[in-house]
Design a protein around this motif. Structure first.
Motif, short mmCIF file in Angstrom:
data_model
loop_
_atom_site.label_atom_id
_atom_site.label_comp_id
_atom_site.label_asym_id
_atom_site.label_seq_id
_atom_site.Cartn_x
_atom_site.Cartn_y
_atom_site.Cartn_z
N GLU A 7 0.80 -1.23 0.00
CA GLU A 7 0.00 0.00 0.00
C GLU A 7 0.83 1.28 0.00
O GLU A 7 0.32 2.33 -0.34
N LYS A 8 2.11 1.20 0.36
CA LYS A 8 2.87 2.43 0.53
C LYS A 8 3.58 2.92 -0.72
O LYS A 8 3.86 4.10 -0.83
N ASP A 9 3.88 2.05 -1.67
CA ASP A 9 4.61 2.44 -2.88
C ASP A 9 3.66 2.52 -4.08
O ASP A 9 2.74 1.72 -4.19
N PRO A 10 3.93 3.46 -4.99
CA PRO A 10 3.13 3.52 -6.21
C PRO A 10 3.26 2.22 -7.02
O PRO A 10 4.32 1.57 -6.99
N ILE A 11 2.23 1.86 -7.73
CA ILE A 11 2.22 0.60 -8.48
C ILE A 11 3.32 0.58 -9.53
O ILE A 11 3.98 -0.44 -9.72
N GLN A 14 6.50 -0.45 -8.03
CA GLN A 14 6.50 -1.87 -7.67
C GLN A 14 6.73 -2.74 -8.90
O GLN A 14 7.44 -3.75 -8.84
N ILE A 15 6.16 -2.34 -10.04
CA ILE A 15 6.40 -3.08 -11.28
C ILE A 15 7.86 -2.92 -11.70
O ILE A 15 8.51 -3.88 -12.12
N HIS A 16 8.39 -1.72 -11.57
CA HIS A 16 9.80 -1.45 -11.87
C HIS A 16 10.69 -2.36 -11.02
O HIS A 16 11.61 -3.00 -11.52
N LEU A 95 12.67 7.08 1.99
CA LEU A 95 11.49 6.86 2.83
C LEU A 95 11.85 6.28 4.19
O LEU A 95 11.09 6.41 5.14
N ALA A 96 13.00 5.61 4.27
CA ALA A 96 13.40 4.95 5.53
C ALA A 96 13.84 5.93 6.58
O ALA A 96 14.06 7.04 6.44
#
Length: 96
Positions: A7-11, A14-16, A95-96
């Motif tokens: 839920e936190k990263d853009p789709i 995530q595909i990349h 983000l960390a």
């Protein structure tokens, strides 16, 4: 293979990351064709524009290249030179 979405990263990121991981693991070798935008969109149940954005990031990072009339291919030396500085790793560190 189906991506497990978070839920936190853009789709598109995530595909990349998914495609980058396939290249790192040797599932897709240097010089091999990447799955088409349409194939990935149907397999992952996402919009083709989202997949296009992910592949554009691979090109921007020097991991993939377009061969006119043939499709997208993994660039030579992509795993060795591109992944330590790839965008999704930089963003994850920010983000960390």
């Amino acid at each position: 293979m189906k991506i497990v979405w978070n839920e936190k990263d853009p789709i598109y990121l995530q595909i990349h990351q998914y495609l980058a991981q396939l290249i790192l693991e040797g599932v897709i070798q240097e010089g091999d064709a990447l799955p088409s935008v349409r194939q990935l969109a149907v397999a992952q149940h996402v919009n083709p524009i989202t997949v296009s954005k992910a592949i554009a990031l691979l090109v921007e990072d020097g991991i993939a290249l377009k061969r006119r009339g043939l499709g997208m291919f993994v660039a030579e030396g992509a795993a060795a030179r591109a992944f330590p500085r790839s965008r999704w790793r930089r963003q994850a560190a920010a983000l960390a």
